[in-house]
Scaffold this motif. Structure first.
Motif, PDB file in Angstrom:
ATOM      1  N   ASN A 138      -3.566 -51.758 -36.862  1.00  0.00           N
ATOM      2  CA  ASN A 138      -4.239 -51.243 -35.276  1.00  0.00           C
ATOM      3  C   ASN A 138      -5.277 -51.910 -34.628  1.00  0.00           C
ATOM      4  N   PHE A 139      -5.051 -51.596 -33.625  1.00  0.00           N
ATOM      5  CA  PHE A 139      -6.387 -52.891 -32.981  1.00  0.00           C
ATOM      6  C   PHE A 139      -7.043 -51.837 -32.140  1.00  0.00           C
ATOM      7  N   PHE A 140      -6.823 -51.653 -31.440  1.00  0.00           N
ATOM      8  CA  PHE A 140      -7.860 -50.727 -30.909  1.00  0.00           C
ATOM      9  C   PHE A 140      -7.130 -49.677 -29.904  1.00  0.00           C
ATOM     10  N   GLY A 141      -8.118 -48.500 -30.040  1.00  0.00           N
ATOM     11  CA  GLY A 141      -7.997 -46.659 -29.184  1.00  0.00           C
ATOM     12  C   GLY A 141      -8.860 -46.410 -28.893  1.00  0.00           C
ATOM     13  N   LYS A 142      -8.638 -45.338 -28.392  1.00  0.00           N
ATOM     14  CA  LYS A 142      -9.407 -44.607 -28.066  1.00  0.00           C
ATOM     15  C   LYS A 142      -9.551 -43.079 -29.001  1.00  0.00           C
ATOM     16  N   THR A 143      -8.578 -42.606 -29.663  1.00  0.00           N
ATOM     17  CA  THR A 143      -8.333 -41.592 -30.261  1.00  0.00           C
ATOM     18  C   THR A 143      -6.902 -41.475 -31.268  1.00  0.00           C
ATOM     19  N   VAL A 144      -7.444 -40.907 -32.684  1.00  0.00           N
ATOM     20  CA  VAL A 144      -6.792 -41.171 -33.717  1.00  0.00           C
ATOM     21  C   VAL A 144      -6.472 -39.509 -34.312  1.00  0.00           C
ATOM     22  N   PRO A 145      -4.796 -39.444 -33.709  1.00  0.00           N
ATOM     23  CA  PRO A 145      -4.480 -38.276 -34.205  1.00  0.00           C
ATOM     24  C   PRO A 145      -5.198 -37.828 -35.468  1.00  0.00           C
ATOM     25  N   GLU A 146      -5.423 -36.438 -34.773  1.00  0.00           N
ATOM     26  CA  GLU A 146      -6.402 -35.588 -36.019  1.00  0.00           C
ATOM     27  C   GLU A 146      -5.843 -35.518 -37.418  1.00  0.00           C
ATOM     28  N   VAL A 147      -4.359 -35.022 -37.900  1.00  0.00           N
ATOM     29  CA  VAL A 147      -3.900 -35.050 -38.847  1.00  0.00           C
ATOM     30  C   VAL A 147      -4.323 -36.667 -39.503  1.00  0.00           C
ATOM     31  N   LEU A 148      -4.867 -37.740 -39.488  1.00  0.00           N
ATOM     32  CA  LEU A 148      -4.920 -38.805 -39.165  1.00  0.00           C
ATOM     33  C   LEU A 148      -6.664 -39.424 -39.499  1.00  0.00           C
ATOM     34  N   LYS A 149      -6.582 -37.960 -38.883  1.00  0.00           N
ATOM     35  CA  LYS A 149      -8.275 -39.233 -38.456  1.00  0.00           C
ATOM     36  C   LYS A 149      -9.157 -39.169 -40.086  1.00  0.00           C
ATOM     37  N   ASP A 150      -8.598 -38.363 -41.103  1.00  0.00           N
ATOM     38  CA  ASP A 150      -9.760 -39.393 -42.566  1.00  0.00           C
ATOM     39  C   ASP A 150      -9.114 -39.854 -42.719  1.00  0.00           C
ATOM     40  N   LYS A 151      -7.554 -40.427 -42.573  1.00  0.00           N
ATOM     41  CA  LYS A 151      -7.471 -41.769 -43.706  1.00  0.00           C
ATOM     42  C   LYS A 151      -6.752 -42.435 -42.160  1.00  0.00           C
ATOM     43  N   ALA A 152      -7.475 -42.592 -40.855  1.00  0.00           N
ATOM     44  CA  ALA A 152      -7.134 -44.415 -40.038  1.00  0.00           C
ATOM     45  C   ALA A 152      -7.936 -44.293 -39.475  1.00  0.00           C
ATOM     46  N   THR A 153      -8.157 -45.647 -38.942  1.00  0.00           N
ATOM     47  CA  THR A 153      -8.991 -46.350 -37.930  1.00  0.00           C
ATOM     48  C   THR A 153      -8.467 -47.043 -37.190  1.00  0.00           C
ATOM     49  N   PHE A 154      -9.248 -47.688 -36.555  1.00  0.00           N
ATOM     50  CA  PHE A 154      -9.030 -49.580 -35.766  1.00  0.00           C
ATOM     51  C   PHE A 154     -10.133 -50.609 -36.117  1.00  0.00           C
ATOM     52  N   LEU A 155      -9.364 -51.250 -35.681  1.00  0.00           N
ATOM     53  CA  LEU A 155      -9.611 -52.280 -36.756  1.00  0.00           C
ATOM     54  C   LEU A 155     -10.891 -53.449 -35.517  1.00  0.00           C
ATOM     55  N   CYS A 156     -10.341 -53.003 -34.051  1.00  0.00           N
ATOM     56  CA  CYS A 156     -11.973 -53.193 -32.487  1.00  0.00           C
ATOM     57  C   CYS A 156     -12.563 -51.891 -32.957  1.00  0.00           C
ATOM     58  N   ASP A 157     -13.420 -52.468 -32.250  1.00  0.00           N
ATOM     59  CA  ASP A 157     -14.283 -51.252 -31.187  1.00  0.00           C
ATOM     60  C   ASP A 157     -14.296 -50.999 -30.003  1.00  0.00           C
ATOM     61  N   THR A 158     -13.957 -52.684 -28.982  1.00  0.00           N
ATOM     62  CA  THR A 158     -12.968 -52.759 -27.582  1.00  0.00           C
ATOM     63  C   THR A 158     -11.909 -53.113 -27.829  1.00  0.00           C
ATOM     64  N   SER A 159     -10.672 -52.767 -26.404  1.00  0.00           N
ATOM     65  CA  SER A 159      -9.515 -53.721 -25.993  1.00  0.00           C
ATOM     66  C   SER A 159      -9.645 -55.528 -26.791  1.00  0.00           C
ATOM     67  N   LEU A 160      -8.664 -55.436 -26.413  1.00  0.00           N
ATOM     68  CA  LEU A 160      -8.595 -57.150 -26.642  1.00  0.00           C
ATOM     69  C   LEU A 160      -8.319 -57.461 -25.488  1.00  0.00           C
ATOM     70  N   GLU A 161      -8.776 -59.009 -25.768  1.00  0.00           N
ATOM     71  CA  GLU A 161      -8.431 -59.169 -24.067  1.00  0.00           C
ATOM     72  C   GLU A 161      -7.673 -60.012 -24.256  1.00  0.00           C
ATOM     73  N   GLU A 162      -6.813 -60.340 -23.134  1.00  0.00           N
ATOM     74  CA  GLU A 162      -5.018 -61.462 -22.598  1.00  0.00           C
ATOM     75  C   GLU A 162      -5.569 -62.263 -23.195  1.00  0.00           C
ATOM     76  N   GLY A 163      -4.221 -62.018 -23.650  1.00  0.00           N
ATOM     77  CA  GLY A 163      -3.752 -63.235 -24.726  1.00  0.00           C
ATOM     78  C   GLY A 163      -4.058 -63.395 -26.405  1.00  0.00           C
ATOM     79  N   VAL A 164      -4.690 -62.173 -26.888  1.00  0.00           N
ATOM     80  CA  VAL A 164      -5.419 -62.176 -28.392  1.00  0.00           C
ATOM     81  C   VAL A 164      -3.778 -61.879 -28.990  1.00  0.00           C
ATOM     82  N   LEU A 165      -3.273 -60.995 -28.660  1.00  0.00           N
ATOM     83  CA  LEU A 165      -2.264 -60.576 -29.664  1.00  0.00           C
ATOM     84  C   LEU A 165      -1.539 -61.310 -29.694  1.00  0.00           C
ATOM     85  N   GLU A 166      -1.153 -62.607 -28.512  1.00  0.00           N
ATOM     86  CA  GLU A 166       0.380 -62.980 -29.142  1.00  0.00           C
ATOM     87  C   GLU A 166      -0.660 -64.803 -30.150  1.00  0.00           C
ATOM     88  N   ARG A 167      -1.843 -64.967 -29.654  1.00  0.00           N
ATOM     89  CA  ARG A 167      -2.637 -66.561 -30.831  1.00  0.00           C
ATOM     90  C   ARG A 167      -2.877 -65.414 -31.930  1.00  0.00           C
TER      91      ARG A 167
END
Length: 251
Positions: A138-167
């Motif tokens: 999970n690279f980036f997102g604005k919210t984490v479901p309440e049930v997962l807030k204590d367990k999960a987060t995102f790798l990045c603080d901003t959304s990916l630039e175009e083409g980064v996921l494929e590279r």
């Protein structure tokens, strides 16, 4: 026996799929293939668990390889694939070296929360492992479901630039192949284990887990050449864990 590692030219991209692991297991998909999907409706986790992709920029990846069972330890393969994911993360996001680690046996954590999971599934036939490697990140997102807030987060603080996921996926394929090749050389295994332990969430941690039908507590010593977690218990007993139990936790 002919090894079949991942091939860059055998990559696929799907808009949606039930499970990339199930899609790639189809006998019509040749070994060496890999796939990424924009959406997965029934992602697989370990045991009866499911993998839930979060946010706007998830990596949903599966690859299929064939290797000799006589030369490869599957627990070690799992942790080496995890290290391949971490190395790819560090290449694209060097700032994550400060807070992102491997959690034995097959997760990636940012701080104390999970950002990626690795699922290695195998079939054994005539001395050969046919292996499917599933990775959810999970690279980036604005919210984490309440049930997962204590367990999960995102790798990045901003959304990916175009083409980064494929590279990212293409470099990940190379790192996975390097990890598999490293498993054929005992000297390289020991060298890579040093790197993994240096980037381990459990390094020097005290853990509690169920072992041989009893609860034990001890300090993590490291990972052995088969991929087992080495623990020194409070009573001075040295034990090896092949996997986590549902009661596994850091103290």
């Amino acid at each position: 026996m002919e090894y079949r590692l991942l091939k860059s030219e055998l990559g696929h991209k799907l808009p949606t799929v039930t499970s990339t692991n199930e899609w790639i297991r189809d006998v019509s998909i040749p070994f060496g293939s890999w796939v990424i999907a924009e959406e997965q409706t029934a992602g697989k986790g370990r045991g009866q668990n499911v993998w839930q992709s979060l946010g706007e920029d998830p990596l949903i990846f599966s690859g299929k390889i064939r290797i000799s069972a006589a030369e490869i330890s599957l627990p070690l393969l799992s942790i080496f694939v995890s290290s391949a994911v971490l190395k790819t993360i560090f290449h694209f996001f060097p700032e994550r070296e400060e807070d992102t680690t491997v959690k034995w046996p097959n997760d990636i954590y940012r701080g104390d929360k999970k950002v990626a999971g690795i699922l290695v599934q195998s079939d054994f036939t005539n001395g050969i492992f046919e292996v499917v490697i599933g990775i959810g990140l999970n690279f980036f997102g604005k919210t984490v479901p309440e049930v997962l807030k204590d367990k999960a987060t995102f790798l990045c603080d901003t959304s990916l630039e175009e083409g980064v996921l494929e590279r990212f996926a293409n470099l990940l394929v190379l790192y996975i192949n390097q990890s598999v090749i490293a498993l054929l050389d005992q000297g390289q295994i020991l060298k890579d284990l040093v790197w993994i332990e240096d980037h381990s969430l459990l390094k020097h941690k005290v853990i509690e887990t169920e072992w041989q039908s009893r609860m034990v507590r001890g300090r993590v010593l490291g990972i052995d050449e088969l991929g087992f977690l080495l623990i020194m218990t409070e009573t001075g007993e040295k034990i090896e864990l092949m996997d986590t139990s549902p009661k596994f936790r850091m103290i």
